[in-house]
Design an enzyme around this catalytic site. Structure first.
Site, PDB file in Angstrom:
ATOM      1  N   HIS A 162      47.875  43.005  51.396  1.00 42.78           N
ATOM      2  CA  HIS A 162      46.374  43.498  50.890  1.00 42.78           C
ATOM      3  C   HIS A 162      45.483  42.544  51.100  1.00 42.78           C
ATOM      4  CE1 HIS A 162      43.854  45.747  47.896  1.00 42.78           C
ATOM      5  NE2 HIS A 162      43.692  44.446  47.680  1.00 42.78           N
ATOM      6  N   GLU A 163      45.858  41.060  50.483  1.00 44.59           N
ATOM      7  CA  GLU A 163      44.791  40.060  50.469  1.00 44.59           C
ATOM      8  C   GLU A 163      44.568  39.682  51.954  1.00 44.59           C
ATOM      9  OE1 GLU A 163      43.153  39.467  48.087  1.00 44.59           O
ATOM     10  OE2 GLU A 163      44.382  40.431  46.527  1.00 44.59           O
ATOM     11  N   HIS A 166      42.067  41.762  53.579  1.00 48.09           N
ATOM     12  CA  HIS A 166      40.642  41.368  53.079  1.00 48.09           C
ATOM     13  C   HIS A 166      40.143  40.227  53.889  1.00 48.09           C
ATOM     14  CE1 HIS A 166      39.909  43.880  49.751  1.00 48.09           C
ATOM     15  NE2 HIS A 166      40.701  43.458  48.947  1.00 48.09           N
ATOM     16  N   GLU A 250      38.565  48.279  48.575  1.00 56.84           N
ATOM     17  CA  GLU A 250      40.023  48.166  48.045  1.00 56.84           C
ATOM     18  C   GLU A 250      40.998  49.186  48.771  1.00 56.84           C
ATOM     19  OE1 GLU A 250      41.288  45.910  46.160  1.00 56.84           O
ATOM     20  OE2 GLU A 250      39.460  44.993  46.181  1.00 56.84           O
TER      21      GLU A 250
END
Lengths: 342, 192
Positions: A162-163, A166, A250
């Protein structure tokens, strides 16, 4: 092919918005500066119609300062975010968990085709994680020590995926910049507010109102009112905008992260654990909340869908995120042909 | 009229340059992604002797499993060949390693050793890295292959010397096979 296009569009959107934020920020400071000048200018018009205050020193100064702040925020924002969270860089891993963390980050960097980011650990028992930096080359990923002890390897991989999304989407650049700029705006508005409550009001009221005749005085008053209103509203608006920027990204990072790990259920499991831990992450301050994988403040507003959550939450509701990830897992199992007979 | 022709010519040339550069970029990405796999495969080859030496003493009764890993490693290290051959050899090595890990579960002493735990983490992470590097390679190679076949990019494919990149497919039976686990308690008699 569509995913590549999405990535490209996503990066382009983030580049655009980063530029827009920088411009808006400088414009805001310029307005605060030149607005102040205008009040003084119209306030200093005397009976003969001649102004005594002619050179807009405040405006020029404020614009210069804003450009400087914007530049240093862009360059040093990541460092400031990490510093404010009390993160230490993980270079020589001591424990088994730390070695595993470095390995997992490297795995995800390979999956995303990006250089290995720097890894930081925040000593905090509450599980959470965030990414910062100006781009893939300078990216930093920080996790709390609580995350390392709470999650198993697969779930940790989900969160790091997930990070990493980003980072790849360039979300980190925009969100780090916003964190730094929002801080500067809040500071400015607080500072000027304090001056006003002190001696500033008396000065404007006494001299500007008394001497300014007719039109000039009225213009000064209108500008003053507008000026004060922007000063009061700016920090609130900035915070709302930061939240909106984060919330939209998100879901996307959840999806891209699952695409990297090919394991959406692991991230769903991780989010569930993070949610049930639910204690506020005390080392992460309000200004950087929008960077985290889950809201570090543990606000109830993030749990529900609806208008309030849409306006005030930095993150989409956890239940919806988990449900979406589980949906992806179901699709994946169906595509593989082997649905669990549950 | 001439003016229009000139514009058309400029547009065509600009397009050719763009398409050509796009193909070259994809080609380099594919080569790069393959190098990533290579790095991780080498790392795995380097790690295996450590693991084998560490567990050898405590696992003398699992000689077959260990031998399978060692011989699969040396076969994979011979290298040469194309994507398909590498994929097959490395797939066999993955299978043998997976089997070793499963068998190691039967030796609690081994599992509790910090050294073995670290080695195992290193190796399974390397396995993951190989898998993710393969995933990236396959994605990039597919994009590259699609691009050079699609009209009208295929018109400049010859100029860019674009050739189909072979995908790394998991075909090997050893990698798919579920390792047989002997759940009988205790160590087997040396005679077996």
């Amino acid at each position: 092919m569509t995913e590549a296009l999405n990535l490209f569009e996503q990066q382009a959107r983030n580049r655009r918005q980063t530029a827009a934020w920088l411009v808006l920020f400088i414009l805001f400071f310029a307005w605060i500066g030149f607005g102040g000048d205008a009040v003084l200018y119209f306030g200093s018009v005397d009976e003969a119609g001649a102004a005594h205050y002619t050179v807009p020193f405040i405006g020029l100064g404020a614009t210069l300062v804003a450009a400087l702040i914007a530049w240093t925020s862009y360059k040093g924002g990541a460092k400031r975010v990490l510093w404010s969270a009390g993160a230490r860089e993980l270079t020589a891993p001591g424990t088994h968990e730390e070695k595993q963390l470095l390995n997992v980050v490297e795995e995800m960097a390979i999956a995303a085709g990006l250089p290995m980011p720097k890894v930081y650990v925040v000593e905090d028992p509450d599980p959470n994680a965030f990414a910062t930096g100006t781009g893939p080359e300078t990216a930093c990923i920080a996790v709390t020590s609580g995350l390392l002890t709470t999650l198993n390897r697969e779930e940790l991989q989900g969160v790091i995926g997930h990070e990493m999304s980003h980072v790849r989407n360039l979300d980190v650049r925009l969100m780090t910049l916003i964190a730094a700029l929002a801080g500067a705006i809040v500071l400015l508005s607080d500072g000027l507010g304090r001056i006003f409550r002190g001696g500033g009001g008396r000065m404007i009221g006494g001299r500007g109102g008394g001497r300014g005749k007719g039109g000039a005085g009225a213009i000064a008053l209108v500008i003053l009112v507008l000026w004060v209103i922007t000063l009061i509203l700016a920090p609130i608006i900035v915070r709302l905008m930061a939240m909106a920027v984060s919330r939209n990204r998100e879901y996307l990072a959840d999806a891209t992260g699952a695409e990297l790990t090919r394991n959406p259920l692991a991230l769903a499991g991780a989010l569930q654990k993070i949610e049930s831990a639910a204690a506020p992450t005390t080392s992460i301050k309000r200004g950087t909340a929008h960077l985290c994988v889950a809201d570090p403040l543990g606000r109830r507003v993030n749990l529900k869908e609806g208008f309030l959550a849409n306006v005030f939450g930095t993150h989409p509701p956890m239940a919806v995120r988990i449900a979406r990830l589980k949906g992806m897992g179901f699709q994946q199992a169906k595509a593989a042909g082997g649905l669990p007979s549950a | 009229m001439q003016f229009v022709l000139l514009i058309v010519a400029v547009v065509v040339v600009v397009w050719i340059i763009g398409a050509y550069n796009g193909l070259i970029a994809l080609k380099n990405q594919t080569v790069n992604a393959w190098k990533q796999i290579d790095v991780q495969l080498k790392r795995r080859h380097d790690l295996i002797p450590n693991l084998v030496n560490t567990v050898k003493g405590s696992m003398e009764f699992e000689k077959e499993t260990l031998d399978a890993v060692v011989s699969a490693r040396s076969r994979a290290m011979q290298g040469g060949g194309g994507v398909k051959e590498t994929a097959a050899a490395e797939g066999a090595l993955s299978g043998a390693l997976g089997k070793l890990f499963v068998v190691m579960e039967n030796y609690p002493d081994l599992k509790s050793s910090q050294n073995v735990r670290d080695l195992q983490e290193e190796l399974s992470s390397t396995e993951n890295k190989i898998a993710f590097a393969r995933q990236l390679y396959n994605d990039v190679a597919t994009k590259y292959n699609t691009k050079q076949m699609q009209f009208p990019t295929n018109l400049v494919a010859g100029m860019a010397k674009a050739t189909r990149a072979e995908l790394w497919e998991i075909e090997d039976a050893a990698e798919r096979a579920v390792p047989q686990v002997d759940l009988s308690l205790g160590k087997k008699p040396p005679a077996a």
